[in-house]
Design a protein around this motif. Structure first.
Motif, PDB file in Angstrom:
ATOM      1  N   UNK A  30       0.835  -1.236  -0.142  1.00 32.96           N
ATOM      2  CA  UNK A  30       0.517  -0.181   0.287  1.00 32.96           C
ATOM      3  C   UNK A  30       0.848   1.692   0.319  1.00 32.96           C
ATOM      4  N   UNK A  31       1.826   0.939   0.671  1.00 32.36           N
ATOM      5  CA  UNK A  31       2.921   2.226   1.153  1.00 32.36           C
ATOM      6  C   UNK A  31       3.541   2.860  -0.443  1.00 32.36           C
ATOM      7  N   UNK A  32       4.310   1.332  -0.833  1.00 29.66           N
ATOM      8  CA  UNK A  32       4.982   2.304  -1.872  1.00 29.66           C
ATOM      9  C   UNK A  32       4.582   2.431  -3.354  1.00 29.66           C
ATOM     10  N   UNK A  33       3.110   1.110  -3.470  1.00 33.85           N
ATOM     11  CA  UNK A  33       2.215   1.458  -4.756  1.00 33.85           C
ATOM     12  C   UNK A  33       1.722   2.004  -4.707  1.00 33.85           C
ATOM     13  N   UNK A  34       1.394   3.149  -3.314  1.00 29.04           N
ATOM     14  CA  UNK A  34      -0.087   4.316  -3.227  1.00 29.04           C
ATOM     15  C   UNK A  34      -1.133   3.502  -3.258  1.00 29.04           C
ATOM     16  N   UNK A  35      -1.709   2.487  -2.900  1.00 30.80           N
ATOM     17  CA  UNK A  35      -3.335   1.788  -3.186  1.00 30.80           C
ATOM     18  C   UNK A  35      -3.735   2.234  -1.540  1.00 30.80           C
ATOM     19  N   UNK A  36      -5.199   2.058  -1.565  1.00 30.53           N
ATOM     20  CA  UNK A  36      -6.243   2.390  -1.193  1.00 30.53           C
ATOM     21  C   UNK A  36      -6.024   1.021  -0.356  1.00 30.53           C
ATOM     22  N   UNK A  37      -6.208  -0.315  -0.772  1.00 31.03           N
ATOM     23  CA  UNK A  37      -5.985  -2.556  -0.348  1.00 31.03           C
ATOM     24  C   UNK A  37      -5.207  -2.338  -1.139  1.00 31.03           C
ATOM     25  N   UNK A  38      -4.689  -3.419  -0.378  1.00 28.42           N
ATOM     26  CA  UNK A  38      -3.364  -3.852  -1.091  1.00 28.42           C
ATOM     27  C   UNK A  38      -3.866  -5.765  -0.366  1.00 28.42           C
ATOM     28  N   UNK A  39      -3.657  -6.719  -1.556  1.00 26.39           N
ATOM     29  CA  UNK A  39      -4.115  -7.873  -1.544  1.00 26.39           C
ATOM     30  C   UNK A  39      -2.554  -9.110  -1.248  1.00 26.39           C
ATOM     31  N   UNK A  40      -2.436  -9.921  -0.571  1.00 21.55           N
ATOM     32  CA  UNK A  40      -1.710 -10.873  -0.578  1.00 21.55           C
ATOM     33  C   UNK A  40      -1.776 -12.394  -0.909  1.00 21.55           C
ATOM     34  N   UNK A  41      -0.896 -13.107  -1.410  1.00 16.71           N
ATOM     35  CA  UNK A  41      -0.831 -14.330  -1.022  1.00 16.71           C
ATOM     36  C   UNK A  41      -1.397 -15.093   0.383  1.00 16.71           C
ATOM     37  N   UNK A  42      -2.254 -16.018   0.974  1.00 19.40           N
ATOM     38  CA  UNK A  42      -1.907 -16.780   2.016  1.00 19.40           C
ATOM     39  C   UNK A  42      -1.979 -17.867   2.007  1.00 19.40           C
ATOM     40  N   UNK A  43      -0.244 -18.059   1.541  1.00 19.18           N
ATOM     41  CA  UNK A  43       0.818 -19.325   0.450  1.00 19.18           C
ATOM     42  C   UNK A  43       1.454 -19.944   3.253  1.00 19.18           C
ATOM     43  N   UNK A  44       1.236 -21.344   3.361  1.00 21.62           N
ATOM     44  CA  UNK A  44       1.771 -21.593   4.306  1.00 21.62           C
ATOM     45  C   UNK A  44       2.553 -21.281   4.652  1.00 21.62           C
ATOM     46  N   UNK A  45       3.780 -21.142   3.546  1.00 18.73           N
ATOM     47  CA  UNK A  45       5.260 -21.394   3.736  1.00 18.73           C
ATOM     48  C   UNK A  45       6.220 -19.785   4.232  1.00 18.73           C
ATOM     49  N   UNK A  46       7.340 -19.855   5.177  1.00 18.88           N
ATOM     50  CA  UNK A  46       7.793 -17.820   5.680  1.00 18.88           C
ATOM     51  C   UNK A  46       7.919 -18.248   6.666  1.00 18.88           C
ATOM     52  N   UNK A  47       8.874 -18.253   7.300  1.00 24.60           N
ATOM     53  CA  UNK A  47       9.208 -18.268   8.222  1.00 24.60           C
ATOM     54  C   UNK A  47       9.631 -17.110   9.202  1.00 24.60           C
ATOM     55  N   UNK A  48       9.370 -17.306  10.914  1.00 29.06           N
ATOM     56  CA  UNK A  48       9.118 -16.569  11.362  1.00 29.06           C
ATOM     57  C   UNK A  48      10.884 -15.409  11.613  1.00 29.06           C
ATOM     58  N   UNK A  49      10.558 -14.118  11.764  1.00 33.30           N
ATOM     59  CA  UNK A  49      11.369 -13.503  12.983  1.00 33.30           C
ATOM     60  C   UNK A  49      10.738 -13.494  14.253  1.00 33.30           C
ATOM     61  N   UNK A  50      12.118 -13.370  15.103  1.00 31.15           N
ATOM     62  CA  UNK A  50      11.365 -12.829  16.903  1.00 31.15           C
ATOM     63  C   UNK A  50      11.441 -11.478  16.981  1.00 31.15           C
ATOM     64  N   UNK A  51      11.367 -11.218  17.900  1.00 30.69           N
ATOM     65  CA  UNK A  51      10.947  -9.573  17.943  1.00 30.69           C
ATOM     66  C   UNK A  51      12.865  -9.371  18.502  1.00 30.69           C
ATOM     67  N   UNK A  52      13.209  -8.068  18.231  1.00 36.70           N
ATOM     68  CA  UNK A  52      14.197  -7.318  18.460  1.00 36.70           C
ATOM     69  C   UNK A  52      15.277  -7.654  17.673  1.00 36.70           C
ATOM     70  N   UNK A  53      14.836  -9.136  16.511  1.00 32.56           N
ATOM     71  CA  UNK A  53      15.860  -9.670  16.394  1.00 32.56           C
ATOM     72  C   UNK A  53      16.263  -8.423  14.176  1.00 32.56           C
ATOM     73  N   UNK A  54      17.131  -8.553  13.912  1.00 31.97           N
ATOM     74  CA  UNK A  54      17.333  -8.110  13.002  1.00 31.97           C
ATOM     75  C   UNK A  54      16.794  -8.450  11.331  1.00 31.97           C
ATOM     76  N   UNK A  55      15.989  -7.604  10.708  1.00 31.90           N
ATOM     77  CA  UNK A  55      15.293  -8.318   9.333  1.00 31.90           C
ATOM     78  C   UNK A  55      15.858  -7.954   8.053  1.00 31.90           C
TER      79      UNK A  55
END
Lengths: 586, 151
Positions: free
Chosen positions: A418-443
């Motif tokens: 939304x921010x980069x493409x200046x859009x009102x609504x954004x859609x992102x696929x519901x994949x089940x992969x994708x790992x987790x980042x803990x609080x305080x960790x560098x992304x």
């Protein structure tokens, strides 16, 4: 395994020191965790959906995994406390952390990362060593060649090499098919095991035009099954690729192949194998997804075990399904390299007599890295380290994806769009992969790629009417919540940014999504146009920058920490008391 | 699949539609125009089979994907396990013109149709079998999705 049996085993595990009382204790290697008592004469090992995670990761299990219709409250549709209760797992210990989202942040810091091919290699060598020469088989359920920056850059080749080193004997596929067909065939050629799939055919027109085909008479694009001799037992492994690959992923990369569940053909194949190959055991290596596997197990008879994946359900015990011919066991072995499934079977005189099953969590702190695999991983990653290691921002909370609706990392992606493409609504696929980042960790860029790395990553910004947005939401909701598993595609709900709605998972097609509103509370008008940004278009290539660059740009602007102002998860209806839902503001 | 089998299938599948487009419209106009141009299922059936008195039958097997890979060419196979089959009629109930085709069978032919149909959106594929003067029906839902978010 029945519940009592499982309880007994968990009791043993508890007594054997799997439940450390301190951080220090958890870091000492309790070798008992990985010593599976000898049983039977055949050991089948199963990994699935590793999504190219060569190195250890964090992975948070879902707090929303709703079961609809007949699936309500049954495995795999139980989460958190309900999960522990269902499988008799003690609260607060290492298994609780491995199998549930509970206390994730703290427990992840206590027990450390999971998976990693070097650690998995050590465990697998140990398990194969225990089984004895020629008595074990290593199966990979697919979604192996996709999910990381290096898999993308090497077109899956880094994973083919890693699997060869790991000693994978048989595999099937899904995201494997998101490379071009020629690349897929080339990867299969380099893979030292058997790539199997009974439900992928070369389209008639393509075969007529001379497209490569495994069997011209049957039209099978790949070997449908393979026979293995394990300690004197003849084991048939039938492959079942993800049936909806050309619908959930771009058809344009693999125009000659048609898929489908093809359960009638599965039955015919089981019958033919039973008649002509005289097997002692018939198993299916499946990428159907667990709900589809459960239904297929009830419809098709003659399969002893279905080793399942796709839906990323880490199931500590198999589900036993009755059918016309007897019983079939159905397992599901989680994702991201977090687990190794171990089934020991007593197979004699053409029959499965008894079995034991364990889904072993791969805690990388407890398993030394295999030196050869480590060296291989370092080598394939080396040319890409500058790209992967860039630190973009800092996580201020646990960033994860898995769950039926927006995870926190999805929200970051949606906010970025939304921010980069200046859009009102954004859609992102519901994949089940994708790992987790803990609080305080560098992304890092690598974390972003873990969430986004696909072969059709281009983004779009375009106008859609309110009615079109609703159509998309309804369509995906039906793929997830259709009461008939054969109509489910195994992904989660499409993630949304800047949009709230009410969802009734129990509803029927086109009635589940209501009260769609923009973040400012304005009701979506079906006639009105809205600016929508998204990525991962299946039909044709989108025009804008790849999603990982969009997200990276957004994160670089918030170097000191990324904030999520609002999690766009829907308000839910008719889910009171559903054991597939916890810790969710309904 | 062998090439010969493919040719056979292609021929059998396209028989009626192909004929209908090659021959001058006037040849078929007399009996099929109302049926093919009908906008709803009941009038299409009435026009082509002369009746809407149909009973559901478990002896008709429709093979079609639960979710279509391509709505423009959805493979559909119908097998009638009934005696004295005279015709198999295929309908896509949500299409603007629901009648896909009607295939007539001589007594010596195996009552089996394999074809590819176009479906604009999710709907039912309906097979009506005329056997021994009576009409029987089977239904299978085929989803045509906007695609995209599986994982």
């Amino acid at each position: 395994m029945n519940r009592r049996e499982f309880l007994r085993m968990m009791g043993m595990a508890g007594a054997a020191g799997m439940l450390p009382t301190s951080v220090f204790a958890s870091r000492k290697a309790p070798s008992d965790l990985y010593e599976v008592p000898a049983f039977g004469n055949v050991r089948l090992l199963h990994i699935t959906d590793t999504h190219a995670q060569l190195n250890p990761v964090y992975f948070r299990e879902p707090n929303v995994n709703l079961g609809i219709g007949g699936a309500l409250g049954k495995a795999p549709h139980v989460v958190g406390e309900h999960f522990l209760k269902h499988f008799n797992i003690p609260a607060g210990g290492i298994e609780s952390h491995a199998f549930s989202y509970l206390n994730f942040d703290k427990a992840a810091q206590t027990y450390g990362k999971v998976g990693g091919f070097a650690h998995m290699a050590t465990l697998i060598k140990q398990l194969r060593g225990q089984a004895g020469e020629g008595k074990s088989l290593l199966m990979d359920g697919g979604d192996t060649w996709q999910g990381s920056g290096t898999a993308y850059k090497t077109r899956g080749k880094d994973m083919v090499g890693a699997c060869n080193l790991l000693g994978v004997d048989v595999m099937t596929g899904h995201w494997e098919f998101t490379y071009k067909d020629k690349e897929v065939l080339d990867n299969i050629k380099d893979f030292k095991g058997d790539f199997v799939g009974q439900n992928v055919k070369v389209k008639e027109e393509a075969a007529f035009d001379g497209a490569p085909v495994f069997d011209e008479d049957t039209g099978h694009a790949f070997k449908p099954y393979t026979m293995k001799d394990l300690g004197g037992a003849r084991v048939a492994v039938i492959g079942q690729c993800f049936p909806y690959t050309p619908i959930a992923n771009p058809q344009r990369f693999i125009p000659d192949w048609e898929f489908g569940i093809k359960d009638e053909e599965m039955q015919a194949m089981v019958d033919q194998i039973r008649a002509s190959e005289k097997p002692d055991l018939v198993v299916v290596l499946s990428h159907n997804g667990m709900d589809v596997d459960l239904k297929m197990a009830s419809v098709v008879s003659g399969i002893d075990v279905i080793f399942g994946g796709h839906t990323h359900d880490g199931m500590p015990a198999p589900t036993m399904v009755k059918n016309a011919g007897g019983k079939t066991l159905v397992t599901n072995a989680g994702s991201n390299g977090k687990f190794v499934g171990v089934m020991d079977l007593d197979v004699r005189d053409g029959k499965l007599r008894d079995f034991r099953y364990r889904l072993l969590p791969v805690f990388s702190n407890m398993l030394p890295a295999d030196a050869e695999m480590s060296a291989y991983i370092d080598d394939v990653r080396k040319p890409h380290m500058d790209w992967l290691s860039e630190e973009l921002s800092v996580a201020d909370q646990v960033l994860y994806r898995r769950g039926n609706f927006n995870g926190t990392f999805d929200q970051v992606i949606c906010d970025a769009l939304r921010s980069v493409h200046d859009a009102q609504v954004s859609l992102s696929p519901g994949f089940r992969w994708g790992t987790t980042v803990l609080p305080g960790q560098q992304i890092t860029m690598e974390n972003v790629l873990d969430q986004t790395c696909i072969t059709y990553p281009e983004t779009y910004r375009r106008e859609m009417s309110g009615a079109e947005i609703k159509l998309i939401l309804e369509d995906v909701a039906d793929n997830l919540f259709n009461a008939d598993p054969y109509y489910q595609q195994g992904g989660d709900m499409v993630r949304v940014g800047g949009l709230d709605y009410v969802c009734d998972p129990m509803g029927s097609m086109n009635t589940r999504v209501t009260e769609m509103r923009l973040d400012n509370g304005e009701l979506i008008d079906p006639e009105k146009k809205y600016v929508v940004a998204g990525w991962a278009t299946v039909g044709s290539k989108s025009p804008e920058a790849p999603i990982w660059d969009v997200v990276a740009d957004y994160l670089r602007d918030q170097k000191d920490g990324v904030k999520i102002n609002r999690l766009n998860t829907p308000k839910l209806k008719n889910v009171e008391g559903n054991p597939g839902l916890e810790n969710y503001a309904v | 699949m062998q090439r010969r089998a493919f040719v056979q299938k292609a021929l059998s599948a396209s028989a009626l539609t192909a004929l209908a487009s090659i021959l001058p419209a006037s040849v078929f106009a007399a009996w099929s125009e109302t049926a093919f141009e009908a906008k709803d299922v009941d009038s299409a059936i009435k026009a082509i089979l002369g009746s809407n008195d149909i009973s559901d039958s478990a002896d008709i097997d429709i093979k079609a994907p639960e979710i279509a890979e391509n709505g423009a060419v959805v493979p559909v196979q119908v097998t009638a396990n009934l005696e004295k089959v005279e015709s198999i009629t295929v309908i896509a109930d949500k299409n603007p013109s629901p009648l896909i085709g009607s295939f007539e069978f001589d007594e010596n032919l195996e009552p089996y149709v394999s074809t590819r149909i176009k479906m604009g959106k999710t709907g039912n594929v309906v097979a009506i079998v005329k056997a021994d003067g009576k009409l029987y029906r089977a239904v299978k839902q085929v989803k045509v999705t906007v695609g995209g978010c599986g994982g």
